[in-house]
Design an enzyme around this catalytic site. Structure first.
Site: not given
Length: 301
Positions: A168, A176, A181, A185, A211
């Protein structure tokens, strides 16, 4: 790649001449056992298969090709001098996709070959889309369910360990919120690339959701799992992610939990659960670290 199976050198050479200049990679086999070995090792896009073969006849070869998971979707065209209705029906019942009567007509061969290869390519594309995460190109959660069961069966049959890592990204919401965002990505795609570069070809890498990532490590003990996890963790620390200075500690890091089959769990659900527990222990104990599932008294029947 097209596998042509025929024990007659004359018939084989005729088919090969028909397929000249078609930009196809051609491999050949002269008997059923050789055909099955090549099919398992190379996984062709199409098999042109004679019915009458020494040792193992074409019907049994076709049946076994269709029964094996790795080659089940490979189209098979039967080529034979047997042209009765029962011969055709019997071939179809054993899994054949089409039928060509010898002597092979070049136009018919090229039409059927090109049609089958187009269909195979289309099905391969659909299968890839169904099993892959569109952002990272890694396997998705749906594929993981299938792969986990398969690898656990292989682990039992080979009496070798199977390990699972759950990763994680630390403070990913902060990344973010701070950088947007699209930047997030890019981090996820880069993590996919890092995992692909650092792991073995037969390890299975999955974007599990958000994630979170999963890695299946066949033939890997608890000790080996810890080494792999540390290699991944260190690679993430060192990677020059954009805007990493905005993260706590000035790095993009991951927390990792691991569990092993059958040492810690006897089924897929329990293995996932224990790896998840270990991951959140890593989160609680400071992040950017690896924790292995706690040793339990596990007896798998």
């Amino acid at each position: 790649m097209v596998l042509v199976v025929d024990d007659s050198l004359l018939q084989l050479n005729m088919i090969l001449r028909h397929l000249e200049n078609q930009e196809l990679e051609i491999i050949t086999a002269a008997d059923g056992h050789e055909a099955l070995r090549i099919a398992a090792e190379r996984v062709p896009d199409l098999v042109l298969l004679d019915l009458v073969l020494p040792g193992l006849d074409g019907l049994e070869v076709c049946r076994r090709i269709k029964a094996a998971p790795a080659t089940a979707e490979v189209p098979v065209i039967i080529t034979t001098t047997l042209n009765g209705q029962e011969d055709k029906l019997n071939s179809l019942q054993h899994g054949a996709d089409d039928f060509i009567t010898k002597p092979v007509d070049r136009r018919e061969l090229l039409l059927k070959t090109s049609s089958m290869l187009r269909r195979k390519k289309h099905l391969t594309t659909l299968a890839r889309q169904a099993s892959r995460d569109p952002l990272t190109g890694l396997y998705n959660r749906r594929y993981m369910d299938f792969a986990m069961k398969r690898e656990m069966m292989d682990s039992l049959s080979s009496e070798s360990p199977l390990s699972l890592l759950m990763l994680d990204v630390d403070h990913f919401k902060n990344y973010n919120d701070t950088n947007g965002h699209p930047a997030g990505d890019e981090v996820l795609k880069a993590i996919g690339s890092i995992l692909t570069a650092k792991l073995r070809q037969h390890d299975i890498i999955v974007r599990y959701g958000g994630e979170e990532f999963l890695v299946l490590l066949p033939k890997t003990s608890a000790e080996g799992t810890a080494l792999v996890a540390e290699k991944i963790r260190h690679a993430m620390e060192e990677y020059p992610f954009p805007y990493r200075a905005s993260q706590p500690g000035g790095m993009v890091t991951v927390s990792i939990g691991g569990a092993c089959f059958p040492e810690h769990a006897c089924d897929a659900a329990e293995l996932l659960h224990l790896a998840d527990e270990a991951l959140y222990r890593a989160k609680r104990e400071g992040r950017n670290c690896f924790r292995l599932a706690k040793k339990l008294e596990v007896i798998c029947s």
